[in-house]
Write an enzyme that holds these catalytic residues in place. Structure first.
Site, short mmCIF file in Angstrom:
data_model
loop_
_atom_site.label_atom_id
_atom_site.label_comp_id
_atom_site.label_asym_id
_atom_site.label_seq_id
_atom_site.Cartn_x
_atom_site.Cartn_y
_atom_site.Cartn_z
N GLY A 197 -2.17 11.87 3.79
CA GLY A 197 -3.46 12.00 3.13
C GLY A 197 -4.54 11.26 3.89
N ASP A 198 -5.75 11.41 3.39
CA ASP A 198 -6.92 10.77 4.00
C ASP A 198 -7.64 10.05 2.88
OD1 ASP A 198 -9.45 10.16 4.86
OD2 ASP A 198 -9.87 12.13 5.71
N PHE A 199 -7.66 8.72 2.95
CA PHE A 199 -8.22 8.00 1.79
C PHE A 199 -9.72 8.16 1.65
CE2 PHE A 199 -6.96 4.15 4.58
CZ PHE A 199 -8.19 4.04 5.25
N ASP A 228 -0.48 7.67 4.39
CA ASP A 228 -1.17 7.48 5.68
C ASP A 228 -1.52 8.85 6.26
OD1 ASP A 228 -1.99 6.42 8.31
OD2 ASP A 228 -0.89 4.63 7.73
N HIS A 250 -9.91 -4.51 6.57
CA HIS A 250 -10.66 -5.12 7.68
C HIS A 250 -11.11 -4.10 8.73
CE1 HIS A 250 -7.12 -6.15 10.68
NE2 HIS A 250 -7.05 -4.90 10.26
C1 SAM Z 1 -4.52 -1.58 11.00
S1 SAM Z 1 -3.37 -0.34 10.50
C2 SAM Z 1 -2.37 -1.24 9.34
C3 SAM Z 1 -0.97 -0.71 9.25
C4 SAM Z 1 -0.06 -1.49 8.28
N1 SAM Z 1 -0.53 -1.40 6.90
C5 SAM Z 1 0.06 -2.93 8.70
O1 SAM Z 1 -0.19 -3.82 7.87
O2 SAM Z 1 0.41 -3.18 9.84
C6 SAM Z 1 -4.38 0.69 9.45
C7 SAM Z 1 -3.63 1.91 8.91
O3 SAM Z 1 -4.56 2.71 8.17
C8 SAM Z 1 -4.27 4.07 8.43
N2 SAM Z 1 -5.46 4.90 8.17
C9 SAM Z 1 -6.59 4.93 8.93
N3 SAM Z 1 -7.46 5.82 8.40
C10 SAM Z 1 -6.84 6.36 7.32
C11 SAM Z 1 -7.24 7.34 6.36
N4 SAM Z 1 -8.45 7.93 6.44
N5 SAM Z 1 -6.38 7.65 5.36
C12 SAM Z 1 -5.17 7.04 5.29
N6 SAM Z 1 -4.74 6.10 6.16
C13 SAM Z 1 -5.57 5.77 7.17
C14 SAM Z 1 -3.89 4.05 9.90
O4 SAM Z 1 -3.20 5.23 10.27
C15 SAM Z 1 -3.04 2.79 10.00
O5 SAM Z 1 -1.69 3.05 9.73
#
Ligand code: SAM
Length: 340
Positions: free
Chosen positions: A228-230, A202, A248
């Site tokens: 990281g940043d996906f 994350d 989503h």
């Molecule tokens: C809606 S939350 C879902 C969190 C968890 N997986 C859940 O089911 O409750 C989306 C997650 O994606 C992460 N996220 C957003 N952009 C991201 C990126 N560019 N790289 C990695 N993680 C990211 C956010 O920090 C957050 O924790």
């Protein structure tokens, strides 16, 4: 018969149209600390009004409304106390507190929903942070908003996550939870599957929240965080990769990009688990449809999507036939394997 139908219709329309009032009473009571104040013990109307800063003239009506909503009780000797539901879910020290979730609804989603018509016309979020391309980084800059959001996610991911963790994981040793937040779902997986090791991938902003969670749970080196940043990075290798409430948030091209990255990071026979409030074309659930509108106004091009759409993206990324598992109240997990 016709008159009854019309009167039911009137009630339905008025209940929907006036729904904002009940939400606002709850938001106000949480913001005024009514429930935390009453957690210390029952108070008279005047004592409670003075402690939480309620105008004495409006206190009777406001407290009567909380009583009518079942959140506060009035005792035989005219004191006010929390109802059992408020004591359990609306006091911040309760292990089942929903106050962080309510904070996110109030400060994150509610203002964004005010722009629903604009979003419906433009197809773009009404949340201005997301308008700039990413709702997360601006929110994570504010610790209260970040913690409220993480509380909200964990309330949402726990019921379905518990069922996800109970699926058969025996073929895997290592799991990558992409966008795994502070590690709640990873913790559910580790508790249910003692031989697994899980890495949460994350944004770096969540490392300290993850460290606090991990120290509290004591999974040792079975639980790790990789910042990281996906968008910019490839995904680290693992036997299984989870996307829970991640696809989503983003438009279709990001979803397919993430599934392709997962395919590249998995070994032959490895599995991807996609968990979202997917729409069942034959039985669309109101909760999922409303969550889809949450995504429209708040996220960056996100929406809920159908099970069949997700199956198509998985197949396009190279995965085999996806198996569907209903989880939580109305969510789904799709499991698909990379060909061996
Ligand atoms: C809606 S939350 C879902 C969190 C968890 N997986 C859940 O089911 O409750 C989306 C997650 O994606 C992460 N996220 C957003 N952009 C991201 C990126 N560019 N790289 C990695 N993680 C990211 C956010 O920090 C957050 O924790």
């Amino acid at each position: 018969m016709e008159a009854t139908t019309i009167s039911n219709g009137v009630q339905t329309v008025l209940r929907i149209a006036g729904g904002f009032r009940q939400a606002n009473v709850l938001f106000a009571a949480v913001e005024l600390d009514v429930f935390d104040t009453l957690a210390a013990g029952p108070l008279t109307e005047a004592q409670l009004a003075d402690r939480v800063g309620l105008h004495r003239g409006v206190a009777p009506a406001f407290l009567a409304t909380l009583v009518a909503l079942g959140l506060v009780e009035r005792t035989a000797d005219d004191n006010y106390r929390n109802s059992p539901a408020a004591a359990q879910y609306l006091t911040t020290d309760s292990p089942r507190a929903l106050t962080g979730f309510i904070g996110f609804l109030r400060s994150g989603l509610y203002p964004a929903w005010d722009g629903l018509v604009t979003s419906l016309r433009s197809g773009k979020p009404a949340n201005h942070a997301a308008d700039d391309g990413d709702p997360y980084r601006p929110m994570y800059g504010k610790s209260l908003d970040r913690n409220n959001f993480l509380d909200a996610m964990d309330v949402l991911n726990t019921p379905g996550g518990t069922q996800l963790a109970a699926l058969d994981w025996s073929g895997h040793h290592t799991v990558l939870d992409v966008g795994g937040g502070r590690g709640n779902l990873a913790g559910l997986l580790l508790t249910a599957n003692p031989s697994l090791r899980v890495t949460v991938f994350d944004l770096p902003d969540l490392r300290s929240a993850f460290d606090r969670f991990a120290a509290d749970r004591g999974f040792g080196d079975r639980l790790a965080f990789q910042a990281g940043d996906f968008f910019a990075d490839e995904l680290p290798r693992a036997d299984a990769i989870v996307f829970a409430h991640v696809l989503h948030n983003w438009p279709v091209e990001t979803r397919t990009m993430l599934l392709r990255k997962a395919f590249a990071a998995l070994p032959p026979g490895g599995a991807v688990y996609v968990y979202d409030a997917m729409i069942d074309e034959n039985d669309p659930q109101l909760a999922n449809l409303l969550l889809g509108l949450d995504m429209l106004v708040w996220s960056s091009g996100g929406s809920e999507y159908t099970v069949e759409e997700c199956r198509t993206w998985l197949a396009e990324a190279g995965f085999g036939q996806a198996e569907r598992h209903p989880v939580g109240a109305s969510s789904s997990v799709l499991v698909a394997h990379k060909p061996a």
